[in-house]
Write an enzyme that holds these catalytic residues in place. Structure first.
Site, short mmCIF file in Angstrom:
data_model
loop_
_atom_site.label_atom_id
_atom_site.label_comp_id
_atom_site.label_asym_id
_atom_site.label_seq_id
_atom_site.Cartn_x
_atom_site.Cartn_y
_atom_site.Cartn_z
N GLY A 61 39.24 39.26 49.91
CA GLY A 61 38.91 37.85 49.74
C GLY A 61 40.12 37.06 49.30
N PHE A 85 40.83 36.00 46.42
CA PHE A 85 41.33 36.30 45.08
C PHE A 85 41.51 37.79 44.83
CE2 PHE A 85 39.01 32.25 44.67
CZ PHE A 85 40.09 31.45 44.37
N GLY A 86 41.43 38.61 45.88
CA GLY A 86 41.69 40.04 45.68
C GLY A 86 40.88 40.92 46.60
N SER A 87 41.00 42.22 46.38
CA SER A 87 40.34 43.22 47.20
C SER A 87 39.09 43.75 46.51
CB SER A 87 41.30 44.39 47.47
OG SER A 87 42.47 43.93 48.12
N ASP A 121 31.00 27.15 47.55
CA ASP A 121 31.80 27.97 48.47
C ASP A 121 30.88 28.91 49.27
OD1 ASP A 121 34.13 28.77 49.70
OD2 ASP A 121 34.66 30.24 48.17
#
Length: 393
Positions: A231, A233-235, A348
């Protein structure tokens, strides 16, 4: 005993308030080989004996001899002094990352042409047993006396205690301009948890705390074979706890500029929310520079994967299933907007932020950009707050 997130000490001086910080007094006797438990959350110790000098209590507190014109001069009118070693212990700290600010000012040795300017004060500084300053000389570093010098460091607290040590190593002068003025000198100390810890302090979290070791074991050290998503902001990794619970671990990317804010927001928003169409948050991990969220594992990944990952996905989404998913998303949003104790606008919603369980029930995830909705606000901005939809790996 209470846990602490910060500590501010006016070394050698009385209690004072500067800005939003209240500095605690440090006026106790610090004689030869003394350990002084000043308060529940901090203490200091000194060692050594000034050479050729009748040691008295006031020798261990340096006092300014001139008018100070720097900002926050109250912090520098006095300072803690030791002939050999001086150690401060900040105790009962919540584990995590901290910033340590050390305040220095040379208020004894002078910089004029008199005999009073001949002294040299040289010492080392250690934080958590790591030497951070070697052969440090305040007067030389700041190029003068009666001038403030603030140096900031990073530190990690794992067992509740932060140790800051100042040590004279036999360098510099011992008798000029007069006997008994050498050794380490410190004016004030600031210890402050980094933003992520401070923001979490006031949250009444209904989640568990995991250790980095637990999550590494669960995900086989974040093996790429266990990676189930990516995503903004990270995995995200699949993992299994020792009790057999299957989990999804979201590892915040160090490249994310807004990561800390989203991390805190997500925990605060959904830690207490329970609904069949919202992903359940089990807990979090804050350790070193690692920020991780632990969720329930959903067998069928994201809606984006089901819709667009056709080459590897075996899911068959007929119209009845698609309707079921849409209704599930709608029910989750109705709960957030109208039924939960906290009215929340997700901001979102997209296919990657809708996950599917084994029965293809839809569950809304990723609350990093969510906002609380005040009832008097009748207009909700339609500005895009998140990122474009990204397919799962």
């Amino acid at each position: 005993m209470a846990n602490y997130y910060s500590l501010h000490i006016n070394c050698g001086g009385g209690p004072i308030a500067i800005g939003k910080f209240r500095y605690e007094a440090d006026e106790g006797y610090g004689g030869e080989a003394q350990y002084v438990p000043s308060k529940d959350n901090w203490a200091f110790s000194t060692s050594g004996h000034f050479r050729d000098k009748n040691n008295t209590a006031d020798m261990y507190i340096a006092k300014n001899v001139s008018i100070l014109r720097m900002s926050s001069s109250e912090l520098y009118t006095r300072a803690r002094l030791s002939p050999l070693s001086l150690t401060y212990y900040a105790r009962c700290l919540v584990h995590g990352n901290y910033t340590v600010k050390l305040h220095f000012a040379e208020i004894v040795i002078r910089d004029n042409r008199s005999f009073q300017s001949l002294g040299r004060r040289i010492f080392d500084v250690y934080i958590q047993d790591e030497r951070v300053l070697k052969d440090f000389e305040i007067k030389k570093e700041v190029q003068g006396v009666d001038k403030e010098l603030i140096i900031q460091f990073k530190a990690v607290v794992k067992d509740g205690t932060l140790e800051i040590r100042f040590r004279w190593v036999g360098k510099g002068t011992t008798t000029a301009p007069h006997k008994g003025i050498y050794g380490p000198l410190i004016s004030a100390i600031d210890v402050q948890a980094v933003e992520i810890i401070v923001d979490l302090k006031g949250l009444d979290l209904q989640t568990d705390s995991f250790t980095l070791r637990q999550l590494r074991a669960a995900t086989n050290n974040f093996d790429s074979a266990n990676k189930i998503g990516e995503g903004g902001f990270g995995s995200v990794y699949k993992g299994e706890l020792l009790d057999g619970t299957i989990i999804a671990v979201k590892q915040l990317s160090s490249k994310s500029k807004q990561g800390n804010c989203e991390f805190v927001n997500e925990i605060g928003m959904i830690s207490g929310l329970q609904h069949k169409n919202l992903v359940k948050l089990y807990g979090c991990c804050i350790e070193g520079n690692q920020l991780l969220l632990v969720y329930e594992y959903l067998e069928n990944n994201s809606l984006a994967y089901a819709l667009f990952g056709s080459e590897t996905s075996s899911l068959m989404l007929d119209w009845a299933i698609r309707q079921k998913i849409c209704v599930g998303i709608a029910r989750g949003l109705v709960f957030l907007h109208e039924e939960s104790a906290l009215r929340i606008v997700h901001r979102d919603i997209k296919a990657t932020n809708v996950l599917l369980d084994k029965d293809l029930n839809a569950k809304i995830s990723d609350f990093g950009l969510a906002k609380l909705c005040e009832e008097e606000n009748t207009h909700i901005s339609t500005r895009i707050a998140g990122t474009m939809s990204v397919s799962w790996a």
